[in-house]
Design a protein around this motif. Structure first.
Motif, PDB file in Angstrom:
ATOM      1  N   MET A   1       0.838  -1.199   0.000  1.00  0.00           N
ATOM      2  CA  MET A   1       0.000   0.000   0.000  1.00  0.00           C
ATOM      3  C   MET A   1       0.867   1.242   0.000  1.00  0.00           C
ATOM      4  SD  MET A   1      -2.897   1.318  -0.021  1.00  0.00           S
ATOM      5  CE  MET A   1      -4.362   1.677   0.849  1.00  0.00           C
TER       6      MET A   1
ATOM      7  N   ARG B   1       2.282   2.011  -3.470  1.00  0.00           N
ATOM      8  CA  ARG B   1       1.282   2.613  -4.357  1.00  0.00           C
ATOM      9  C   ARG B   1       1.072   4.079  -4.006  1.00  0.00           C
ATOM     10  NH1 ARG B   1      -2.338  -2.431  -4.020  1.00  0.00           N
ATOM     11  NH2 ARG B   1      -2.755  -1.496  -2.034  1.00  0.00           N
TER      12      ARG B   1
ATOM     13  N   SER C   1     -10.685   4.181   0.920  1.00  0.00           N
ATOM     14  CA  SER C   1     -10.505   2.969   1.708  1.00  0.00           C
ATOM     15  C   SER C   1     -11.784   2.147   1.638  1.00  0.00           C
ATOM     16  CB  SER C   1     -10.206   3.310   3.174  1.00  0.00           C
ATOM     17  OG  SER C   1     -10.230   2.121   3.944  1.00  0.00           O
TER      18      SER C   1
ATOM     19  N   LEU D   1      -8.701  -5.698  -5.192  1.00  0.00           N
ATOM     20  CA  LEU D   1      -7.802  -4.552  -5.054  1.00  0.00           C
ATOM     21  C   LEU D   1      -6.370  -5.003  -5.280  1.00  0.00           C
ATOM     22  CD1 LEU D   1      -9.418  -3.002  -1.893  1.00  0.00           C
ATOM     23  CD2 LEU D   1      -9.666  -2.226  -4.242  1.00  0.00           C
ATOM     24  N   PRO D   2      -5.496  -4.145  -5.708  1.00  0.00           N
ATOM     25  CA  PRO D   2      -5.670  -2.722  -5.920  1.00  0.00           C
ATOM     26  C   PRO D   2      -6.439  -2.432  -7.205  1.00  0.00           C
ATOM     27  CG  PRO D   2      -3.474  -3.331  -6.586  1.00  0.00           C
ATOM     28  CD  PRO D   2      -4.118  -4.570  -5.996  1.00  0.00           C
TER      29      PRO D   2
ATOM     30  N   THR E   1      -7.630   1.169  -9.765  1.00  0.00           N
ATOM     31  CA  THR E   1      -7.476   2.595 -10.023  1.00  0.00           C
ATOM     32  C   THR E   1      -8.434   2.996 -11.132  1.00  0.00           C
ATOM     33  OG1 THR E   1      -5.136   2.492  -9.440  1.00  0.00           O
ATOM     34  CG2 THR E   1      -5.852   4.408 -10.714  1.00  0.00           C
TER      35      THR E   1
ATOM     36  N   GLN F   1      -7.326  -2.694 -12.838  1.00  0.00           N
ATOM     37  CA  GLN F   1      -7.380  -3.536 -11.650  1.00  0.00           C
ATOM     38  C   GLN F   1      -6.010  -4.145 -11.420  1.00  0.00           C
ATOM     39  OE1 GLN F   1     -10.948  -5.818 -10.916  1.00  0.00           O
ATOM     40  NE2 GLN F   1      -9.693  -7.532 -10.270  1.00  0.00           N
TER      41      GLN F   1
ATOM     42  N   ALA G   1      -1.791  -2.931  -9.604  1.00  0.00           N
ATOM     43  CA  ALA G   1      -0.937  -1.930  -8.959  1.00  0.00           C
ATOM     44  C   ALA G   1      -0.152  -1.195 -10.045  1.00  0.00           C
ATOM     45  CB  ALA G   1       0.018  -2.605  -7.987  1.00  0.00           C
TER      46      ALA G   1
END
Length: 106
Positions: A5, A8, A30, A76-77, A79, A91, A93
């Motif tokens: 995390m 990122r 979150s 996750l992650p 964006t 979908q 990182a």
């Protein structure tokens, strides 16, 4: 997971810094469950001195995933990039370089 995390977030911070003066906005969201809010999310924000717009979703994933991207499983992650009404969902990182390239590609 915290290290992932943080990596990122570091890329997002760098992208934000290099786009100052341009109409770019990064929203951090979150999706952690309420019990993690006080014990995990808020301490993470404070420790890493996160600022800007930070949102806490308080709803089931099924309530928002399809609105963000019809094909999103909720994993996750993830964006979502939006520019001039165009939306591009990822979908995965991002490194800083990948994020910068994705933003330019919209």
């Amino acid at each position: 997971m915290v290290q992932t995390m943080y990596k990122r977030i570091t890329g997002i911070r760098k992208a934000r810094a290099t786009s100052q003066g341009k109409p770019v906005k990064a929203l951090l969201v979150s999706t952690d469950l309420r019990p993690k809010l006080e014990s995990g999310v808020k301490p993470f924000i404070k420790t890493h001195k996160l600022s800007g717009e930070i949102f806490f979703l308080n709803e089931a994933a099924s309530a928002y995933t399809k609105r963000i991207s019809p094909g999103w499983s909720g994993a996750l992650p993830a964006t979502l990039l939006v520019k001039n009404g165009k939306r591009k969902f990822h979908q995965s990182a991002f490194t800083y370089e990948e994020l910068a390239s994705a933003v330019k590609g919209i």
